[in-house]
Design a protein around this motif. Structure first.
Motif, short mmCIF file in Angstrom:
data_model
loop_
_atom_site.label_atom_id
_atom_site.label_comp_id
_atom_site.label_asym_id
_atom_site.label_seq_id
_atom_site.Cartn_x
_atom_site.Cartn_y
_atom_site.Cartn_z
N ILE A 144 39.20 25.84 30.86
CA ILE A 144 40.23 26.89 30.11
C ILE A 144 39.67 28.19 30.62
O ILE A 144 38.74 28.48 31.10
CB ILE A 144 40.08 26.56 28.66
N VAL A 145 40.56 29.30 30.19
CA VAL A 145 40.16 30.68 30.28
C VAL A 145 39.60 30.98 28.88
O VAL A 145 40.30 30.87 27.86
CB VAL A 145 41.36 31.66 30.59
N PRO A 146 38.62 31.48 28.77
CA PRO A 146 37.76 31.77 27.39
C PRO A 146 38.65 32.88 26.83
O PRO A 146 39.13 33.92 27.34
CB PRO A 146 36.14 32.12 27.63
N LYS A 147 38.52 32.79 25.46
CA LYS A 147 39.36 33.83 24.57
C LYS A 147 38.24 34.78 24.35
O LYS A 147 37.16 34.85 24.50
CB LYS A 147 39.53 33.06 23.15
N LYS A 148 38.89 36.34 24.07
CA LYS A 148 38.04 37.25 24.06
C LYS A 148 36.97 37.10 22.80
O LYS A 148 35.98 37.61 23.28
CB LYS A 148 39.00 38.37 23.73
N ALA A 149 37.23 36.39 21.98
CA ALA A 149 36.27 36.27 20.81
C ALA A 149 35.05 35.52 21.33
O ALA A 149 33.97 35.70 20.74
CB ALA A 149 36.79 35.59 19.80
N ASP A 150 35.20 34.81 22.51
CA ASP A 150 33.99 33.95 23.12
C ASP A 150 33.17 34.54 24.14
O ASP A 150 32.36 34.04 24.59
CB ASP A 150 34.31 32.70 23.46
N MET A 151 33.59 35.69 24.56
CA MET A 151 33.00 36.29 25.71
C MET A 151 31.60 36.73 25.15
O MET A 151 30.46 36.51 26.19
CB MET A 151 33.68 37.62 26.13
N PRO A 152 31.10 37.00 24.03
CA PRO A 152 29.92 37.53 23.59
C PRO A 152 28.81 36.11 23.94
O PRO A 152 27.81 36.50 24.07
CB PRO A 152 30.12 38.00 22.19
N VAL A 153 29.31 35.12 23.48
CA VAL A 153 28.63 33.81 23.54
C VAL A 153 28.48 33.47 25.06
O VAL A 153 27.42 32.99 25.64
CB VAL A 153 29.05 32.62 22.81
N GLN A 169 30.12 30.45 31.57
CA GLN A 169 28.52 30.79 31.39
C GLN A 169 27.63 30.62 32.80
O GLN A 169 26.91 31.59 33.23
CB GLN A 169 27.79 29.90 30.61
N VAL A 170 28.00 29.44 33.36
CA VAL A 170 27.38 29.12 34.91
C VAL A 170 27.75 30.10 35.77
O VAL A 170 26.80 30.79 36.88
CB VAL A 170 27.41 27.79 35.16
N LEU A 171 28.99 30.67 35.73
CA LEU A 171 29.70 31.59 36.83
C LEU A 171 28.91 33.04 36.78
O LEU A 171 28.39 33.51 37.61
CB LEU A 171 31.21 31.69 36.67
N VAL A 172 28.77 33.51 35.50
CA VAL A 172 28.32 34.74 35.28
C VAL A 172 26.67 34.58 35.69
O VAL A 172 26.28 35.44 36.23
CB VAL A 172 28.47 35.15 33.60
N ALA A 173 26.06 33.41 35.26
CA ALA A 173 24.67 33.76 35.37
C ALA A 173 24.50 33.49 37.10
O ALA A 173 23.50 34.28 37.80
CB ALA A 173 24.09 32.40 35.04
N THR A 174 25.37 32.69 37.78
CA THR A 174 25.22 32.76 39.19
C THR A 174 25.50 34.05 40.00
O THR A 174 24.66 34.37 40.94
CB THR A 174 26.48 31.44 39.88
N VAL A 175 26.35 34.82 39.57
CA VAL A 175 26.76 35.95 39.99
C VAL A 175 25.51 36.88 39.89
O VAL A 175 24.89 37.68 40.94
CB VAL A 175 28.01 36.80 39.53
N VAL A 176 25.04 36.95 38.78
CA VAL A 176 23.84 38.14 38.24
C VAL A 176 22.69 37.47 38.97
O VAL A 176 21.89 38.45 39.82
CB VAL A 176 23.68 37.97 36.70
N LEU A 177 22.38 36.23 39.01
CA LEU A 177 21.26 35.86 39.61
C LEU A 177 21.25 36.29 41.19
O LEU A 177 20.07 36.54 41.95
CB LEU A 177 21.10 34.26 39.56
N THR A 178 22.56 35.74 41.73
CA THR A 178 22.66 36.22 43.63
C THR A 178 22.37 37.63 43.44
O THR A 178 21.82 38.18 44.75
CB THR A 178 24.00 35.66 43.87
N ILE A 179 23.05 38.61 42.85
CA ILE A 179 22.79 40.00 43.09
C ILE A 179 21.35 40.48 42.92
O ILE A 179 20.88 41.28 43.78
CB ILE A 179 23.66 40.83 42.13
N LEU A 180 20.78 39.71 41.86
CA LEU A 180 19.18 40.23 41.64
C LEU A 180 18.53 39.77 42.73
O LEU A 180 17.40 40.24 43.36
CB LEU A 180 18.79 39.60 40.31
N ALA A 181 18.81 38.46 43.22
CA ALA A 181 17.86 37.87 44.45
C ALA A 181 18.22 38.76 45.87
O ALA A 181 17.13 39.20 46.43
CB ALA A 181 18.48 36.58 44.79
N LEU A 182 19.18 39.15 45.99
CA LEU A 182 19.68 39.90 47.15
C LEU A 182 18.90 41.34 47.21
O LEU A 182 18.52 41.84 48.01
CB LEU A 182 20.97 40.28 47.35
N THR A 183 19.29 42.06 45.85
CA THR A 183 18.64 43.27 45.67
C THR A 183 16.84 43.20 45.63
O THR A 183 16.40 44.20 46.23
CB THR A 183 19.00 43.70 44.27
N ILE A 184 16.27 42.35 44.83
CA ILE A 184 14.67 42.23 44.62
C ILE A 184 14.23 41.65 45.87
O ILE A 184 13.07 42.05 46.37
CB ILE A 184 14.34 41.84 43.48
#
Length: 313
Positions: A63-72, A191-206
């Motif tokens: 599904i596409v998450p609703k705006k109210a679920d974005m914080p979680v 949740q996994v998508l956001v984490a994957t993008v953040v982890l990849t950016i951090l890994a490449l940067t650090i």
């Protein structure tokens, strides 16, 4: 798609997940010896992302998450899937897996203390006793005869794993307060998508582009961690949570550190000394006491309040 199971099948699946979680600590310990911790987390997350996309699409849970679920979505992705994952992976570079898993499973104790501090839950006598047992166990495993206080790397590793447990605790507290629109399973991929993008950016940067000597064994370890330790755990616990009482799963997960300790002792040859055994017994007893103290109110009140499955890193 109906993903409810009979109690017998749900229990069998739950046992598989607990075994997978426990073994995954030994797997992660071996991975971070060959792959930098950020890349260990990022690569595992990419594997889980693709596997979950296929699985959830087949189930009709995309599904596409609703705006109210974005914080979680952001809370789970950043506090649990990113910070918890990286801190544990980094900590295991310096700590035995046996001690790491015991420190990592102090999370419920930090939840109890933090919830009482911010006023969302009362610290009853039973919860206070559980927290005291857990903190006593933490003191046992951190004493100078158990951990070498002269080795700054060992102390840094222990600190990172404890901080990881606190990050996961903060995530759990927010999850309990969140008003869900989509189900945890439907939001999982995002949740996994956001984490994957953040982890990849951090890994490449650090850490930069990884220079890894890949072998068949290392590939199999990474696939296990991504497919079994992450994908299976996420999906299976979402199914099990719908099919078993919350108290059953909450108490059942206390077997995970025991599996992790046994796995590291057998597979990695790590010693299980008296301080480790005593610390594990105290911390697990504290978690059980806290779980039983809350079973009449929050644990049975709604399964969507449960935290996401814990990974090895």
């Amino acid at each position: 798609m109906n993903d409810h199971l009979s109690a017998r099948n749900a229990l069998a699946l739950f046992v598989v997940v607990v075994l997978a979680w426990g073994i995954n600590w030994s797997v992660t310990k071996q991975l971070v010896e060959a792959v930098p911790p950020l890349w260990t987390s990022a690569l595992r997350s990419w594997i889980a992302l693709f596997a979950l996309a296929l699985l959830l699409r087949a189930q009709g849970n995309l599904i596409v998450p609703k705006k109210a679920d974005m914080p979680v979505v952001l809370s789970v992705a950043l506090l649990h899937m990113t910070l918890f994952s990286v801190l544990v992976a980094a900590g295991l570079r310096y700590l035995p897996a046996t001690k790491g898993i015991v420190l990592g499973y102090t999370t419920p104790l930090w939840v109890a203390l933090a919830a009482a501090f911010i006023g969302t839950e009362a610290l009853t006598a039973r919860k206070l006793a559980g927290a005291a047992l857990g903190l006593l166990g933490l003191g046992v495993i951190l004493n100078p005869t158990s951990l070498d206080w002269t080795d700054s790397n060992v102390m840094l590793g222990a600190g990172m794993v404890i901080l990881a447990a606190m990050c996961w605790a903060a995530n759990i507290i927010y999850i309990r307060a969140h008003r869900w629109v989509g189900s945890p399973l439907q939001l999982l991929l995002w949740q996994v998508l956001v984490a994957t993008v953040v982890l990849t950016i951090l890994a490449l940067t650090i850490e930069g582009w990884p220079n890894v000597a890949w072998s068949q064994r290392l590939v199999l370890l990474m696939l296990y961690s991504g497919l079994v330790g992450s994908t299976l755990a996420y999906w299976a616990m979402s199914v099990v949570n719908k099919s078993l009482p919350a108290l059953t799963t909450a108490l059942g997960t206390t077997a995970t550190p025991l599996v992790g300790i046994a796995s590291a002792a057998i597979w990695l040859g790590e010693p299980v000394d008296l301080s480790l055994a005593l610390a594990a017994a105290l911390i697990i007893s504290g978690i059980v006491l806290n779980t039983l103290a809350g079973s009449g109110s929050r644990v049975e009140s709604g399964r969507r309040e449960r935290p996401p499955p814990q990974r090895a890193a």
